[in-house]
Design an enzyme around this catalytic site. Structure first.
Site, PDB file in Angstrom:
ATOM      1  N   ASN A   1       0.824  -1.209   0.000  1.00  0.00           N
ATOM      2  CA  ASN A   1       0.000   0.000   0.000  1.00  0.00           C
ATOM      3  C   ASN A   1       0.856   1.255   0.000  1.00  0.00           C
ATOM      4  O   ASN A   1       0.594   2.215  -0.736  1.00  0.00           O
ATOM      5  CB  ASN A   1      -0.909   0.015   1.234  1.00  0.00           C
ATOM      6  CG  ASN A   1      -2.055  -0.963   1.148  1.00  0.00           C
ATOM      7  OD1 ASN A   1      -2.327  -1.541   0.092  1.00  0.00           O
ATOM      8  ND2 ASN A   1      -2.741  -1.169   2.257  1.00  0.00           N
TER       9      ASN A   1
ATOM     10  N   ARG B   1      -9.688  -5.057 -14.420  1.00  0.00           N
ATOM     11  CA  ARG B   1      -8.554  -5.861 -13.956  1.00  0.00           C
ATOM     12  C   ARG B   1      -8.963  -7.320 -14.043  1.00  0.00           C
ATOM     13  O   ARG B   1      -9.980  -7.714 -13.481  1.00  0.00           O
ATOM     14  CB  ARG B   1      -8.178  -5.519 -12.506  1.00  0.00           C
ATOM     15  CG  ARG B   1      -7.764  -4.075 -12.273  1.00  0.00           C
ATOM     16  CD  ARG B   1      -7.208  -3.892 -10.867  1.00  0.00           C
ATOM     17  NE  ARG B   1      -7.134  -2.492 -10.472  1.00  0.00           N
ATOM     18  CZ  ARG B   1      -6.149  -1.670 -10.791  1.00  0.00           C
ATOM     19  NH1 ARG B   1      -5.143  -2.113 -11.513  1.00  0.00           N
ATOM     20  NH2 ARG B   1      -6.159  -0.411 -10.381  1.00  0.00           N
TER      21      ARG B   1
ATOM     22  N   ARG C   1      -4.294   1.375 -13.452  1.00  0.00           N
ATOM     23  CA  ARG C   1      -2.930   1.590 -12.964  1.00  0.00           C
ATOM     24  C   ARG C   1      -2.271   0.301 -12.488  1.00  0.00           C
ATOM     25  O   ARG C   1      -2.844  -0.462 -11.712  1.00  0.00           O
ATOM     26  CB  ARG C   1      -2.925   2.620 -11.837  1.00  0.00           C
ATOM     27  CG  ARG C   1      -1.525   3.013 -11.388  1.00  0.00           C
ATOM     28  CD  ARG C   1      -1.580   4.063 -10.309  1.00  0.00           C
ATOM     29  NE  ARG C   1      -1.961   5.370 -10.820  1.00  0.00           N
ATOM     30  CZ  ARG C   1      -2.904   6.125 -10.285  1.00  0.00           C
ATOM     31  NH1 ARG C   1      -3.586   5.690  -9.253  1.00  0.00           N
ATOM     32  NH2 ARG C   1      -3.182   7.309 -10.795  1.00  0.00           N
TER      33      ARG C   1
ATOM     34  N   HIS D   1     -14.642   2.267 -15.610  1.00  0.00           N
ATOM     35  CA  HIS D   1     -14.547   1.566 -14.328  1.00  0.00           C
ATOM     36  C   HIS D   1     -15.819   0.781 -14.006  1.00  0.00           C
ATOM     37  O   HIS D   1     -15.856   0.011 -13.051  1.00  0.00           O
ATOM     38  CB  HIS D   1     -14.251   2.582 -13.220  1.00  0.00           C
ATOM     39  CG  HIS D   1     -13.814   1.979 -11.931  1.00  0.00           C
ATOM     40  ND1 HIS D   1     -14.588   2.021 -10.784  1.00  0.00           N
ATOM     41  CD2 HIS D   1     -12.682   1.303 -11.591  1.00  0.00           C
ATOM     42  CE1 HIS D   1     -13.950   1.408  -9.795  1.00  0.00           C
ATOM     43  NE2 HIS D   1     -12.804   0.973 -10.260  1.00  0.00           N
TER      44      HIS D   1
ATOM     45  N   TYR E   1     -11.805 -10.349  -1.948  1.00  0.00           N
ATOM     46  CA  TYR E   1     -12.542  -9.101  -1.761  1.00  0.00           C
ATOM     47  C   TYR E   1     -14.010  -9.405  -1.496  1.00  0.00           C
ATOM     48  O   TYR E   1     -14.559 -10.359  -2.035  1.00  0.00           O
ATOM     49  CB  TYR E   1     -12.487  -8.225  -3.020  1.00  0.00           C
ATOM     50  CG  TYR E   1     -11.129  -7.716  -3.442  1.00  0.00           C
ATOM     51  CD1 TYR E   1      -9.955  -8.074  -2.780  1.00  0.00           C
ATOM     52  CD2 TYR E   1     -11.010  -6.866  -4.540  1.00  0.00           C
ATOM     53  CE1 TYR E   1      -8.718  -7.597  -3.188  1.00  0.00           C
ATOM     54  CE2 TYR E   1      -9.783  -6.381  -4.959  1.00  0.00           C
ATOM     55  CZ  TYR E   1      -8.639  -6.761  -4.283  1.00  0.00           C
ATOM     56  OH  TYR E   1      -7.412  -6.291  -4.697  1.00  0.00           O
TER      57      TYR E   1
ATOM     58  N   ARG F   1     -14.277   2.084   3.985  1.00  0.00           N
ATOM     59  CA  ARG F   1     -13.087   1.301   4.322  1.00  0.00           C
ATOM     60  C   ARG F   1     -11.829   2.151   4.417  1.00  0.00           C
ATOM     61  O   ARG F   1     -11.029   2.018   5.324  1.00  0.00           O
ATOM     62  CB  ARG F   1     -12.868   0.209   3.265  1.00  0.00           C
ATOM     63  CG  ARG F   1     -11.700  -0.722   3.573  1.00  0.00           C
ATOM     64  CD  ARG F   1     -11.267  -1.496   2.346  1.00  0.00           C
ATOM     65  NE  ARG F   1     -10.478  -0.698   1.436  1.00  0.00           N
ATOM     66  CZ  ARG F   1     -10.564  -0.773   0.111  1.00  0.00           C
ATOM     67  NH1 ARG F   1     -11.442  -1.559  -0.455  1.00  0.00           N
ATOM     68  NH2 ARG F   1      -9.794  -0.021  -0.653  1.00  0.00           N
TER      69      ARG F   1
ATOM     70  N   HIS G   1     -14.886  -4.306  -0.326  1.00  0.00           N
ATOM     71  CA  HIS G   1     -14.848  -3.672  -1.643  1.00  0.00           C
ATOM     72  C   HIS G   1     -16.236  -3.387  -2.206  1.00  0.00           C
ATOM     73  O   HIS G   1     -16.370  -2.655  -3.182  1.00  0.00           O
ATOM     74  CB  HIS G   1     -14.059  -4.572  -2.610  1.00  0.00           C
ATOM     75  CG  HIS G   1     -13.630  -3.911  -3.876  1.00  0.00           C
ATOM     76  ND1 HIS G   1     -14.256  -4.134  -5.081  1.00  0.00           N
ATOM     77  CD2 HIS G   1     -12.638  -3.027  -4.141  1.00  0.00           C
ATOM     78  CE1 HIS G   1     -13.664  -3.433  -6.026  1.00  0.00           C
ATOM     79  NE2 HIS G   1     -12.678  -2.743  -5.484  1.00  0.00           N
TER      80      HIS G   1
END
Length: 699
Positions: free
Chosen positions: A53, A383, A413, A443, A476, A572, A600
Site C-alpha cells: 500500500n 482488472r 494503474r 470503471h 474481496y 473502508r 470492496h
C-alpha cells in the site's frame, strides 16, 4: 504536545485531508498485523500489505504532491493544506508508521521462530548449511549478478523503481585509507526467491531461511576481486509511477501506453529507503544521484516486506497459523439448474463474494459463449486475473461467429501491461476491442448478453461492484446482480452504445452513469432524504464505499445531517468527512472495517419515506469516480434482494470486533460496547442460512 496541537489545528477544518486519511487507513491495516488474535501467517500477510500500500501511495499520491511543490504551487486545498505543508505532515506520519511496522516485524519474526520458522543470519548456520548456501550462491545466484561501478567513466546506471539494490563501498588494495573510496551497486535479482530455504539441521523440523540479499552480501567479495568491500547496505528507490497520456493526439492508445510504460522506468525519484547504518559516503552518492533530500527512510530490517506475502502463501503446512479456508457456496438460486438463462428469465439473482462462488459469473459468460441462441456479448474489463477463463470464453464466442465487444481499460494503474496482452489476444480471436472514451477510465463492471428466444430478443445483464477477476473474488467482498429486467437491459445497451460509438447522452431509466448524471442523481436522493427529515418523516441514508473524498458530496451530506437525516457511512479507506461536529455532522456516523477480506462492495440505501431504494455501484464518492470515469449505479428492484443487501449493511453496522469508529479528530477508535461480539465477515460466512430468508431489524 506538538502532536496534540497539530491534531487540534487539523480538527479546526470541516474536512479531513485525503492523503492523511489514507495514512490512517494503512495504520488500521498495520493494526491487523499487530493483533494477537489474528493467525500468525495472516499477520505476516498484513505486514506485506502495509508495504505494498505504501509503495503505491508514494509512487502516485506523494509523487503528485512533490510535483506541485516543484511547480511552485502554494494554494491551499479545501482541507487547508498547501502542498509543502501536506508533504511535511505526510512524511512525519509515514515515518512513524514505518518505524511501527518494523517494530511489528521484529515481534512477528520472534513469534514465527517459536513456531519453527526462522530467518537465520549466515554466520549462525552450521557447516553443512553454509556449504549448501555457498553452492546455491555460486551455482544459481552468482551467474545472474552484475556489479555496476560508478566513476568518471561509468555513469550511474538506471535504478529500477522499487527493486532492492546493494550499495557497496570499496577500497583498492594498497590505497591510503584517507583516499575517497570506490562505489558500486548490485541489483538483488527479482526473479530469484528472496527467501532461500536452508537444509534442516539434523533431528530438527524447523524451517530456516536466509534472505537473498544477505547471501549476496556474505559473498560480495566474489564480485570485486582486487578490492576490499568496507560497507554493504541495501537501498530501494521509488519513482513517480503516474502515466501522463496524450489521448487526444494518440493515433493508437495501446501504443501510447506502451511508450509511457517504458518512460515510467525513468520517473522522477520520490522516496529513498536505505538500510540502517548505511555508510555516509554511500548515502551521499545516492542522495546526489537521485537529488532527493527530504524523503529518506532509514529501515531497521529488510527492505520491502512484500516478500512476506509469497512466503506466507507458499509455506507448506502450518495450517493452524492461517485462517480456515472459506468454502464459497454456489448460489442456491442457480445450483439446481443447468440453464442459467431460463432461471434469470423468471427471477433476479444476487451474489455476495467471496462467500458465494465467482464460478456463477464464469458459468454465465461461458454458457453465453457456447449458447447457439446468444447473438451478442458485451463486457467491460478493468482488472483480470492472470489465467482468466473469461478471456478464453469470449475468444471462443467470437470465433463461433457471435458479436463480442469488450471494453478493455488500458489505463488501469499497474495492470496496463496485462490488459494490453488481453486486448491483443481478444482482437486476434475476432472480438471488437474498445479502449473507452478519451480522457475517461471505464470503471463500470457490467456484462450484457443478447439472446434470441421464442418471444423475441431478451437482454441478460450482470452488474457488479468488483472486477471480473476470479482471483480477487476470493479475497474481496463484492456483490453482483444477475437480471433480465427490461429497463436495466435497455440502459445496459445504451451504455455500451455510448462507450463504443457516437450516441447522445441517454435518458437513463434505471442507471445513474458518471460522468453525465451520476453525481446529480446522488445529490437528488440525498436532498430528498433531507426534505423528508424537514417534514418530520423518517430519513436515513446508508452508504458502503471504499472512499469518500469529493468536497461537494461531503457538503451535501453535511446539509442532510443538519436537516436531521440519520447517516451511516461504512467507508473502508479514505474519508474526508468529519463526523460528530456539532451543528454540522452530529447525525453522521462513519465506521471502517479492516479484516480478513478487503471490503470492496459499494451498496447504497435510501429510506425514501418507507419506500426504500437500494443500489449497487462501481463508484466510490471521489472526484475521479464522479467526473473522470465511466461508472454506474444500478437499482435492485426485487424486494427480496433488497432485504439481502440491507442485511449485509446491517452486519457491517453491527460489527464490534473489526470495525473502527471515525472520531471528529480524524483518528479511529475501536468500537467498545457490552453487546455480544459480532464480526461481520465471519457472520457473512453463514450466508446459506440467512440469504434464503433475510431478516433484519428496522434500519
Amino acid at each position: 504536545m506538538k502532536e496534540m496541537a497539530q491534531r487540534e489545528r487539523e480538527a479546526s477544518s470541516n474536512y479531513i485531508n485525503r492523503d492523511l486519511s489514507w495514512i490512517e487507513f494503512n495504520w488500521r491495516v498495520l493494526e491487523e498485523a499487530q493483533d494477537a488474535d489474528t493467525p500468525l501467517l495472516e499477520r505476516v500477510k498484513f505486514l506485506a500489505i502495509v508495504s505494498s500500500n505504501l509503495d503505491e501511495f508514494m509512487s502516485v499520491r506523494v509523487a503528485g504532491v512533490k510535483d506541485q511543490i516543484k511547480a511552485g504551487y502554494v494554494k491551499k486545498d479545501f482541507t487547508g493544506y498547501t502542498p509543502a505543508g501536506l508533504f511535511k505532515r505526510i512524511m512525519k506520519r509515514s515515518a512513524k508508521m514505518v518505524a511501527e511496522q518494523y517494530k511489528s516485524y521484529r515481534d512477528v519474526t520472534r513469534q514465527l521462530a517459536k513456531e519453527g520458522i526462522l530467518f537465520t543470519d549466515y554466520e549462525d548456520l552450521n557447516m553443512n548449511q553454509r556449504k549448501a548456501m555457498d553452492s546455491y550462491y555460486h551455482e544459481i545466484v552468482f551467474p545472474v549478478l552484475t556489479p555496476m561501478a560508478v566513476d568518471q567513466s561509468r555513469p550511474f546506471p538506471l535504478v529500477h523503481t522499487q527493486a532492492v539494490y546493494l550499495a557497496v563501498v570499496l577500497m583498492k588494495e594498497g590505497d591510503d585509507p584517507e583516499d575517497e573510496p570506490y562505489f558500486a551497486i548490485v541489483q538483488v535479482p527479482s526473479n530469484l526467491s528472496r527467501c532461500i530455504e536452508v537444509p534442516a539441521r539434523s533431528n530438527s523440523k524447523k524451517h530456516e531461511f536466509v534472505l537473498l540479499e544477505d547471501l549476496i552480501e556474505q559473498h560480495i567479495h566474489t564480485l570485486f576481486s582486487g578490492y576490499t568491500p568496507i560497507s554493504v547496505h541495501g537501498f530501494r528507490l521509488t519513482r513517480n509511477a503516474d502515466l501522463t497520456l496524450n489521448e487526444e493526439g494518440a493515433e493508437d492508445l495501446l501504443e501510447e501506453i506502451e511508450k509511457e510504460l517504458r518512460r515510467r522506468r525513468w520517473g522522477s525519484p520520490v522516496r529513498l529507503e536505505v538500510q540502517k547504518g548505511i555508510h555516509p559516503y554511500a548515502l551521499t552518492v545516492l542522495q546526489d544521484e537521485f537529488e532527493i533530500m527530504d524523503n529518506i527512510f532509514e529501515i531497521d530490517g529488510p527492505l520491502d516486506l512484500t516478500y512476506f506475502m509469497k512466503l506466507a502463501g507458499t509455506l507448506k503446512g502450518y495450517e493452524q497459523l492461517r485462517y480456515k479456508p472459506v468454502e464459497a457456496a454456489y448460489p442456491h438460486e442457480l445450483a439446481d439448474t443447468e440453464d442459467i438463462f431460463n432461471k434469470l428469465k423468471h427471477q433476479d439473482v444476487l451474489l455476495y463474494h467471496p462467500y458465494e462462488s465467482f464460478d456463477a459469473v464464469t458459468d454465465f459468460i461461458c454458457q453465453a459463449a457456447y449458447d447457439s441462441q446468444v447473438l451478442a456479448i458485451k463486457m467491460t474489463l478493468y482488472r483480470v486475473s492472470g489465467n482468466s477463463p473469461l478471456i478464453q470464453a469470449l475468444a471462443s464466442a467470437a470465433e463461433s461467429g457471435k458479436q463480442v465487444t469488450v471494453v478493455v481499460e488500458l489505463k488501469a494503474r499497474f495492470d496496463e501491461e496485462r490488459n494490453i496482452a488481453w486486448a491483443r489476444k481478444l482482437e486476434q480471436a475476432g472480438c471488437h476491442v474498445v479502449y473507452g472514451l478519451v480522457g475517461l477510465k471505464t470503471h463500470a463492471k457490467i456484462t450484457l448478453v443478447v439472446r434470441q428466444e421464442q418471444d423475441g430478443l431478451r437482454r441478460y445483464v450482470h452488474v457488479g461492484t468488483g472486477n471480473y477477476n476470479d482471483s480477487t473474488a476470493r479475497l474481496y467482498t463484492d456483490v453482483g446482480l444477475f437480471t433480465s429486467h427490461m429497463i436495466i437491459g435497455e440502459d445496459a445497451s445504451a451504455l455500451f452504445n455510448e462507450v463504443t460509438g457516437y450516441s447522445a447522452p441517454h435518458n437513463w431509466k434505471a442507471f445513474g452513469v458518471a460522468p453525465t448524471d451520476l453525481k446529480d442523481k446522488l445529490f437528488e436522493k440525498i436532498r430528498r432524504e433531507a426534505q423528508h427529515a424537514l417534514e418530520g418523516k423518517p430519513a436515513h441514508i446508508i452508504a458502503k464505499l471504499n472512499s469518500l473524498s469529493n468536497q461537494q458530496m461531503v457538503e451535501e451530506l453535511y446539509e442532510a445531517s443538519k436537516a436531521g437525516v440519520k447517516i451511516d457511512l461504512i467507508i473502508r479507506g479514505v474519508c474526508c468527512l468529519r463526523p460528530g461536529v456539532p451543528g454540522l455532522s452530529e447525525n453522521i456516523q462513519v465506521i471502517s472495517i479492516v479484516d480478513r477480506f478487503l471490503e470492496h462492495s459499494r451498496i447504497l440505501y435510501f429510506q425514501n419515506d418507507q419506500e426504500p431504494e437500494v443500489y449497487i455501484s462501481s463508484a466510490d464518492w471521489m472526484t475521479r469516480n464522479l467526473t473522470r470515469r465511466i461508472e454506474l449505479i444500478c437499482p435492485v428492484f426485487d424486494k427480496h434482494l433488497q432485504e439481502t443487501l440491507i442485511r449485509i449493511l446491517e452486519l457491517s453496522l453491527g460489527d464490534n470486533v473489526k470495525a473502527r469508529l471515525l472520531q471528529s479528530s480524524g483518528l479511529y477508535s475501536r468500537i467498545v460496547n457490552e453487546k455480544k461480539p459480532l464480526r461481520s465477515q465471519f457472520e457473512a460466512m453463514k450466508i446459506k442460512s440467512w440469504k434464503k430468508k433475510p431478516q433484519h431489524q428496522e434500519v
